[in-house]
Design a protein around this motif. Sequence first.
Motif, PDB file in Angstrom:
ATOM      1  N   ILE A   1      81.122  37.595 -10.699  1.00  0.00           N
ATOM      2  CA  ILE A   1      82.126  38.377 -11.422  1.00  0.00           C
ATOM      3  C   ILE A   1      81.740  39.847 -11.322  1.00  0.00           C
ATOM      4  N   LEU A   2      82.687  40.681 -10.871  1.00  0.00           N
ATOM      5  CA  LEU A   2      82.436  42.118 -10.756  1.00  0.00           C
ATOM      6  C   LEU A   2      82.543  42.821 -12.107  1.00  0.00           C
ATOM      7  N   GLY A   3      82.163  44.090 -12.113  1.00  0.00           N
ATOM      8  CA  GLY A   3      82.393  44.933 -13.286  1.00  0.00           C
ATOM      9  C   GLY A   3      81.122  45.339 -13.992  1.00  0.00           C
ATOM     10  N   GLY A   4      80.649  46.566 -13.727  1.00  0.00           N
ATOM     11  CA  GLY A   4      79.419  47.045 -14.363  1.00  0.00           C
ATOM     12  C   GLY A   4      79.657  47.732 -15.696  1.00  0.00           C
ATOM     13  N   ASP A   5      80.804  48.423 -15.840  1.00  0.00           N
ATOM     14  CA  ASP A   5      81.108  49.191 -17.056  1.00  0.00           C
ATOM     15  C   ASP A   5      81.898  48.365 -18.052  1.00  0.00           C
ATOM     16  N   ILE A   6      81.426  48.284 -19.292  1.00  0.00           N
ATOM     17  CA  ILE A   6      82.189  47.568 -20.312  1.00  0.00           C
ATOM     18  C   ILE A   6      82.192  48.321 -21.638  1.00  0.00           C
ATOM     19  N   ALA A   7      83.199  48.019 -22.441  1.00  0.00           N
ATOM     20  CA  ALA A   7      83.229  48.433 -23.843  1.00  0.00           C
ATOM     21  C   ALA A   7      83.846  47.283 -24.619  1.00  0.00           C
TER      22      ALA A   7
ATOM     23  N   GLN B   1      93.328  48.268  -5.172  1.00  0.00           N
ATOM     24  CA  GLN B   1      94.091  49.021  -4.167  1.00  0.00           C
ATOM     25  C   GLN B   1      94.129  50.507  -4.518  1.00  0.00           C
ATOM     26  N   LEU B   2      94.340  50.807  -5.800  1.00  0.00           N
ATOM     27  CA  LEU B   2      94.371  52.193  -6.258  1.00  0.00           C
ATOM     28  C   LEU B   2      93.032  52.871  -6.021  1.00  0.00           C
ATOM     29  N   SER B   3      91.956  52.174  -6.375  1.00  0.00           N
ATOM     30  CA  SER B   3      90.617  52.745  -6.204  1.00  0.00           C
ATOM     31  C   SER B   3      90.323  53.006  -4.731  1.00  0.00           C
ATOM     32  N   GLN B   4      90.690  52.069  -3.880  1.00  0.00           N
ATOM     33  CA  GLN B   4      90.418  52.221  -2.444  1.00  0.00           C
ATOM     34  C   GLN B   4      91.259  53.309  -1.788  1.00  0.00           C
ATOM     35  N   SER B   5      92.372  53.688  -2.426  1.00  0.00           N
ATOM     36  CA  SER B   5      93.219  54.744  -1.852  1.00  0.00           C
ATOM     37  C   SER B   5      92.478  56.078  -1.839  1.00  0.00           C
TER      38      SER B   5
ATOM     39  N   VAL C   1      86.842  50.179 -13.311  1.00  0.00           N
ATOM     40  CA  VAL C   1      86.749  49.851 -11.880  1.00  0.00           C
ATOM     41  C   VAL C   1      85.996  51.000 -11.198  1.00  0.00           C
ATOM     42  N   ASN C   2      84.964  50.663 -10.445  1.00  0.00           N
ATOM     43  CA  ASN C   2      84.188  51.648  -9.697  1.00  0.00           C
ATOM     44  C   ASN C   2      84.312  51.377  -8.203  1.00  0.00           C
ATOM     45  N   PRO C   3      84.197  52.413  -7.355  1.00  0.00           N
ATOM     46  CA  PRO C   3      84.242  52.184  -5.908  1.00  0.00           C
ATOM     47  C   PRO C   3      83.242  51.123  -5.443  1.00  0.00           C
ATOM     48  N   ALA C   4      82.104  51.039  -6.122  1.00  0.00           N
ATOM     49  CA  ALA C   4      81.120  50.020  -5.752  1.00  0.00           C
ATOM     50  C   ALA C   4      81.705  48.618  -5.848  1.00  0.00           C
ATOM     51  N   ASP C   5      82.667  48.425  -6.759  1.00  0.00           N
ATOM     52  CA  ASP C   5      83.241  47.088  -6.951  1.00  0.00           C
ATOM     53  C   ASP C   5      83.918  46.583  -5.685  1.00  0.00           C
ATOM     54  N   TRP C   6      84.807  47.426  -5.103  1.00  0.00           N
ATOM     55  CA  TRP C   6      85.501  46.934  -3.901  1.00  0.00           C
ATOM     56  C   TRP C   6      84.594  46.942  -2.673  1.00  0.00           C
ATOM     57  N   LYS C   7      83.579  47.799  -2.683  1.00  0.00           N
ATOM     58  CA  LYS C   7      82.617  47.757  -1.570  1.00  0.00           C
ATOM     59  C   LYS C   7      81.811  46.459  -1.612  1.00  0.00           C
ATOM     60  N   ILE C   8      81.429  46.059  -2.813  1.00  0.00           N
ATOM     61  CA  ILE C   8      80.730  44.775  -2.988  1.00  0.00           C
ATOM     62  C   ILE C   8      81.651  43.626  -2.583  1.00  0.00           C
TER      63      ILE C   8
ATOM     64  N   GLU D   1      84.432  34.373  -2.171  1.00  0.00           N
ATOM     65  CA  GLU D   1      84.142  34.769  -0.795  1.00  0.00           C
ATOM     66  C   GLU D   1      84.411  36.263  -0.666  1.00  0.00           C
ATOM     67  N   TYR D   2      83.817  36.886   0.344  1.00  0.00           N
ATOM     68  CA  TYR D   2      84.024  38.318   0.563  1.00  0.00           C
ATOM     69  C   TYR D   2      85.330  38.562   1.321  1.00  0.00           C
ATOM     70  N   GLY D   3      85.959  39.704   1.048  1.00  0.00           N
ATOM     71  CA  GLY D   3      87.200  40.012   1.744  1.00  0.00           C
ATOM     72  C   GLY D   3      88.010  41.080   1.034  1.00  0.00           C
ATOM     73  N   ASN D   4      89.331  41.110   1.297  1.00  0.00           N
ATOM     74  CA  ASN D   4      90.198  42.105   0.668  1.00  0.00           C
ATOM     75  C   ASN D   4      90.503  41.699  -0.773  1.00  0.00           C
ATOM     76  N   GLU D   5      91.441  42.410  -1.412  1.00  0.00           N
ATOM     77  CA  GLU D   5      91.681  42.158  -2.842  1.00  0.00           C
ATOM     78  C   GLU D   5      92.196  40.755  -3.133  1.00  0.00           C
TER      79      GLU D   5
END
Length: 317
Positions: free
Chosen positions: A69-75, A300-304, A47-54, A16-20
């Motif tokens: 499942i979030l996360g666009g960047d992988i290695a 939380q760090l990213s959103q700061s 972690v990208n800002p788009a992740d928490w916006k989504i 569901e959508y919401g906070n962390e």
Amino acid sequence: MAIEHGGKMRAVVINEYGNEDVLNYTDVDRPEPKADEVLVKVHAAAVNPADWKIREGMGEQFGFKLPFILGGDIAGTVEAVGDDVESFKQGDAVYGITVSSLSGGYAEYAVAKADAIAPKPESITFEAAAAIPIAALTAWQAMFDLANLSSGQRILITGASGGVGSMAVQLAKAKGAIVVGIASGKNEQYVRDLGVDEFVDYTQQPFEEVVKDVDVVFDTVGGDTSTQAFQTLKKGGFLVAAPEHPSEEKAREFGVEVAMVYCQPNAQQLAEINCLIDEGKLKIHIETVLPLTEVKKAHQLSQSGRTRGKIVLQVEA
């Protein structure tokens, strides 16, 4: 090469959508690669800002279907390849962009299109590699594909200490451009070390009053910053933005062109970025590396909005 069917993996799932607190670390079915896809055993995901916006609800606008499942960047390393994939084999170290919400990188395994990943640069770690794809490709496509930035041109980069901004500064310098970087005073040395020719502390003075006649603006901040940036462009200049589409009305008023960049996976551009990394022309700054189990803290760090460079999640499969 096939893998066993019905395997499970640990992943961070959003129901569901919401906070962390909606980020659930749990067991899910392991994905399988289709014909033109590669299954990657994920070592690290950014972690990208788009992740928490989504996560907060933008996913609905983008057409995401819950759960995802979030996360666009992988290695990571190639676990299996789909039919028709000849460019990769099991065990290859790779990095790139996942198949959107269908198989994000906040997981032990993720699926990527074969043309959305590239061999991992040998000179860097998996954590550093995970921090690169979306930020570097966004900057590359904004400046070179859309704004046609060329050697000798002046470019203004807002948010120059951020994940995308820091990549943009270095890529623009590698292209031979003259770079003006905007950030807060506490990040001045960091941004200067990236190679800017001029630095402006936006907390001390309105940047639009001290920067004039640039050929290109790459705005990674949006809002009022984007509006003010029009005043720094010369007639016929180009403003390209990452967070939102710049005002067409302002573009007409100032006699400039505008565009918004939408990051597209591109293995060829990643290969060119690889060369810059191995030549030492592109360095990656990681704010922090956290285990996947601490994904809530990472968001939380990213959103700061106070991080320098990238936040990376380490995945222990």
